[in-house]
Design an enzyme around this catalytic site. Structure first.
Site, PDB file in Angstrom:
ATOM      1  N   ARG A 172       0.711  -1.372   0.080  1.00 34.55           N
ATOM      2  CA  ARG A 172       0.101  -0.060  -0.027  1.00 34.55           C
ATOM      3  C   ARG A 172       0.815   1.179   0.096  1.00 34.55           C
ATOM      4  NH1 ARG A 172      -3.983  -1.985   4.886  1.00 34.55           N
ATOM      5  NH2 ARG A 172      -1.949  -3.210   5.267  1.00 34.55           N
ATOM      6  N   ASN A 208       0.010   2.269   7.218  1.00 35.79           N
ATOM      7  CA  ASN A 208      -0.313   1.167   5.701  1.00 35.79           C
ATOM      8  C   ASN A 208      -0.011   1.789   4.443  1.00 35.79           C
ATOM      9  OD1 ASN A 208      -0.794  -1.101   7.421  1.00 35.79           O
ATOM     10  ND2 ASN A 208      -2.641  -0.127   7.979  1.00 35.79           N
ATOM     11  N   TYR A 254      40.730  22.377  -3.640  1.00 39.41           N
ATOM     12  CA  TYR A 254      40.558  20.915  -4.305  1.00 39.41           C
ATOM     13  C   TYR A 254      41.277  21.088  -5.809  1.00 39.41           C
ATOM     14  CZ  TYR A 254      37.880  17.048  -6.431  1.00 39.41           C
ATOM     15  OH  TYR A 254      37.514  15.889  -7.073  1.00 39.41           O
TER      16      TYR A 254
HETATM   17  C1  UD1 Z   1      -2.619  -5.742  11.864  1.00 38.83           C
HETATM   18  C2  UD1 Z   1      -3.375  -6.807  12.804  1.00 38.83           C
HETATM   19  C3  UD1 Z   1      -4.779  -5.888  13.120  1.00 38.83           C
HETATM   20  C4  UD1 Z   1      -4.322  -4.483  13.878  1.00 38.83           C
HETATM   21  C5  UD1 Z   1      -3.454  -3.857  13.103  1.00 38.83           C
HETATM   22  C6  UD1 Z   1      -2.774  -2.729  13.999  1.00 38.83           C
HETATM   23  C7  UD1 Z   1      -3.209  -8.890  11.994  1.00 38.83           C
HETATM   24  C8  UD1 Z   1      -3.888 -10.112  10.948  1.00 38.83           C
HETATM   25  N1  UD1 Z   1      -3.949  -7.728  12.189  1.00 38.83           N
HETATM   26  O1  UD1 Z   1      -3.220  -5.648  10.726  1.00 38.83           O
HETATM   27  O2  UD1 Z   1      -5.555  -6.652  13.992  1.00 38.83           O
HETATM   28  O3  UD1 Z   1      -5.462  -3.792  14.208  1.00 38.83           O
HETATM   29  O4  UD1 Z   1      -2.206  -4.659  12.742  1.00 38.83           O
HETATM   30  O5  UD1 Z   1      -1.851  -1.801  13.129  1.00 38.83           O
HETATM   31  O6  UD1 Z   1      -2.276  -9.191  12.747  1.00 38.83           O
HETATM   32  N2  UD1 Z   1       3.934  -8.565   8.910  1.00 38.83           N
HETATM   33  C9  UD1 Z   1       4.994  -9.429   8.567  1.00 38.83           C
HETATM   34  N3  UD1 Z   1       4.757 -10.711   8.025  1.00 38.83           N
HETATM   35  C10 UD1 Z   1       3.286 -11.006   7.569  1.00 38.83           C
HETATM   36  C11 UD1 Z   1       2.518 -10.030   7.378  1.00 38.83           C
HETATM   37  C12 UD1 Z   1       2.820  -8.981   8.130  1.00 38.83           C
HETATM   38  O7  UD1 Z   1       6.053  -9.370   9.199  1.00 38.83           O
HETATM   39  O8  UD1 Z   1       3.393 -12.119   6.844  1.00 38.83           O
HETATM   40  C13 UD1 Z   1       4.038  -7.413   9.618  1.00 38.83           C
HETATM   41  C14 UD1 Z   1       4.207  -6.126   8.548  1.00 38.83           C
HETATM   42  O9  UD1 Z   1       5.445  -5.743   8.103  1.00 38.83           O
HETATM   43  C15 UD1 Z   1       3.470  -5.309   9.667  1.00 38.83           C
HETATM   44  C16 UD1 Z   1       2.792  -6.007  10.627  1.00 38.83           C
HETATM   45  O10 UD1 Z   1       3.156  -7.314  10.429  1.00 38.83           O
HETATM   46  O11 UD1 Z   1       4.661  -4.295  10.305  1.00 38.83           O
HETATM   47  C17 UD1 Z   1       1.347  -5.863  10.576  1.00 38.83           C
HETATM   48  O12 UD1 Z   1       0.974  -6.314   9.331  1.00 38.83           O
HETATM   49  P1  UD1 Z   1      -0.102  -5.478   8.462  1.00 38.83           P
HETATM   50  O13 UD1 Z   1      -0.287  -6.233   7.078  1.00 38.83           O
HETATM   51  O14 UD1 Z   1       0.226  -4.105   8.375  1.00 38.83           O
HETATM   52  O15 UD1 Z   1      -1.416  -5.686   9.315  1.00 38.83           O
HETATM   53  P2  UD1 Z   1      -2.409  -4.782   9.428  1.00 38.83           P
HETATM   54  O16 UD1 Z   1      -3.454  -5.070   8.331  1.00 38.83           O
HETATM   55  O17 UD1 Z   1      -2.077  -3.451   9.873  1.00 38.83           O
HETATM   56 MG    MG Z   2      -0.371  -2.329   9.670  1.00 34.16          MG
END
Ligand code: UD1
Ligand code: MG
Length: 464
Positions: free
Chosen positions: A15, A230, A389
């Site tokens: 995103r 995000n 220089y």
């Molecule tokens: C996540 C939470 C959501 C919460 C929100 C808060 C989950 C399923 N959802 O959603 O409930 O309200 O954060 O900000 O956990 N990441 C990894 N590996 C992966 C996927 C993600 O390391 O396979 C990391 C991302 O880099 C990020 C974090 O985990 O830093 C959260 O992932 P993101 O995709 O941003 O989740 P949200 O949709 O924000």
């Molecule tokens: Mg997030």
């Protein structure tokens, strides 16, 4: 009690819509500081035994950013937050204690909030504590579902909300304190049965409850503190929020900021009382500002150590140490590696690089000084240039104390102009000048009596 942290930063961050496929979302910056370092700084307030950052996309760059501050674990494929935690757990031992899990994309959380939540977790003897907040527009956050007795039942991701759950407005911060026994037992039970077919860490809550573990929520007032980044609009919102939070703190500490909206102070800058800051000023990096300085408007300071009672007006200064009672600007540029003593004047359109000015030096107008050391109370005239220089190498210039360098002189380095020497204006100096000597290096002037008129008439006759 052992406390470790796992910070999730392997996500694809699609995103953010960066053209650089290898740029991790958590390496995007606020005030020139990567998001992930904000999370690490906050978590370090808990004095954890170990920090593990889970990296995936842009792993190498992210590992460099956190080097020395955390271990890194690689999540090969981004299968979801639970899978990421599992990757992180490989760097930790299955030992009694607590693991705090945070998202690397949520930089606004304060260390003190984490401390309170951890105290709450221990005091209530919870097995899982999640940090939550209530939002009018919960957007894409996971929602907290509670039972009739108000105990936590589950976290439901937005895409999985049923019709009657859509009005839930208590959100999941993505920060959890989890007892290691529960973490190691439940994480393997998580299945990708949801709209995104991902392994959601959030499912650990309902699984633990099913196994009769005590789960609690620590709700915070300021929902902005748990804001996740995000997309770039979130990044901007985080920046705006952080800017005001930082400025407010400085103002309450005794700093005068003329315009709270148009002053930009990085999170690691220290500013003493009785400093005045005028609009459109940036102070970044590890800058330290002592009392009674007047800075701005329109100034940019990065990694500047500033003694007391200086004025800095419309100037750009980086990686520089400045003493007391100096007058700098307008339009001074110090590019780095400069050390300025006390009572100096560095003025309009003066550029300095790798220069030491001892006390009382004046370089008031239109000058370039590079790779130079200038001793006490020397005057550098308008338009002086140290030619440092030769196209391949840099050379050093030394000017002694109480010397006078006349306007528009060019000093070809390496060169030494000694104490109390005088360089005549317009000279090009190629050899050293000894103490108290006068150096003139320019063609002698010839005045031809009445010749101006002759020249004009000759020109006119050519035109005819
Ligand atoms: C996540 C939470 C959501 C919460 C929100 C808060 C989950 C399923 N959802 O959603 O409930 O309200 O954060 O900000 O956990 N990441 C990894 N590996 C992966 C996927 C993600 O390391 O396979 C990391 C991302 O880099 C990020 C974090 O985990 O830093 C959260 O992932 P993101 O995709 O941003 O989740 P949200 O949709 O924000
Ligand atoms: Mg997030």
């Amino acid at each position: 009690m052992k406390l470790n942290s796992i910070i999730l930063a392997a996500g694809k961050g699609t995103r953010m819509r960066s053209l650089d496929e290898n740029k991790s979302k958590c390496s995007f910056e606020l005030f020139h500081k990567p998001l992930i370092l904000y999370v690490l700084d906050a978590v370090n307030d808990l004095k954890p035994d170990r920090n593990v950052v889970v990296v995936g996309k842009g792993a190498e760059a992210l590992a460099k950013i956190v080097y020395g501050k955390a271990l890194t674990a690689e999540q090969k494929r981004q299968l979801g937050t639970a899978d990421a935690v599992k990757a992180g757990m490989e760097k930790l031992n299955d030992e009694p204690g607590v693991t705090v899990i945070l998202n690397g994309d949520s930089p606004l959380i304060r260390g003190e909030t984490l401390k309170k939540a951890y105290e709450f977790h221990l005091a209530n003897e919870n097995k899982i504590t999640l940090i939550t907040a209530t939002l009018n527009e919960p957007n894409s956050y996971g929602r907290i579902k509670r039972n009739e007795d108000h105990s936590v039942a589950a976290i439901i991701e937005t895409k999985d909300l049923k019709e009657d759950e859509k009005n839930l407005n208590e959100i999941n911060s993505g920060i959890y304190f989890i007892d290691n026994e529960v973490l190691y037992k439940e994480i393997d039970l998580i299945q990708p049965k949801n709209a995104q077919h991902e392994y959601y860490l959030t499912d650990i809550v309902s699984l633990a409850i099913k196994d009769h573990y005590k789960v609690g929520a620590f709700s915070i007032e300021d929902a902005k503190e748990i804001g996740g980044v995000n997309d770039r609009l979130d990044l901007l919102k985080a920046f705006e929020y952080l800017k005001i939070r930082i400025n407010t703190q400085h103002i309450l500490n005794g700093v005068s900021i003329a315009d709270i909206n148009n002053t930009y102070i990085g999170p690691d800058v220290a500013i003493s009382n009785d400093v005045e800051i005028y609009p459109n000023t940036w102070i970044l990096g590890q800058s330290v500002i002592l009392p009674n300085n007047v800075i701005g408007p329109n100034s940019y300071l990065e990694n500047v150590i500033l003694g007391e009672s200086n004025t800095i007006l419309m100037s750009h200064i980086a990686d520089t140490k400045i003493g007391y009672h100096n007058e700098i600007g307008p339009f001074t540029r110090m590019r780095g590696g400069c050390v300025i003593g006390d009572h100096c004047r560095v003025g309009n359109y003066v550029e300095l690089k790798n220069v030491t000015l001892h006390n009382g030096v004046k370089a008031a107008h239109l000058t370039y000084l590079g790779d130079a050391e200038i001793d006490d109370e020397t005057n550098i005239g308008c338009g002086v240039i140290t030619a440092n220089y030769d196209g391949a190498n840099k050379f050093h210039t030394h000017i002694g104390k109480k010397a006078f360098i006349g306007s528009n002189a060019t000093l070809i380095a390496p060169i030494d102009v000694k104490d109390e020497a005088f360089v005549a204006a317009g000279s090009t100096i190629t050899s050293n000048v000894e103490e108290r000597d006068l150096a003139i290096a320019r063609a002698r002037q010839v005045n031809k009596k009445g010749y101006a008129k002759v020249l004009v008439e000759r020109a006119k006759s050519k035109k005819e």
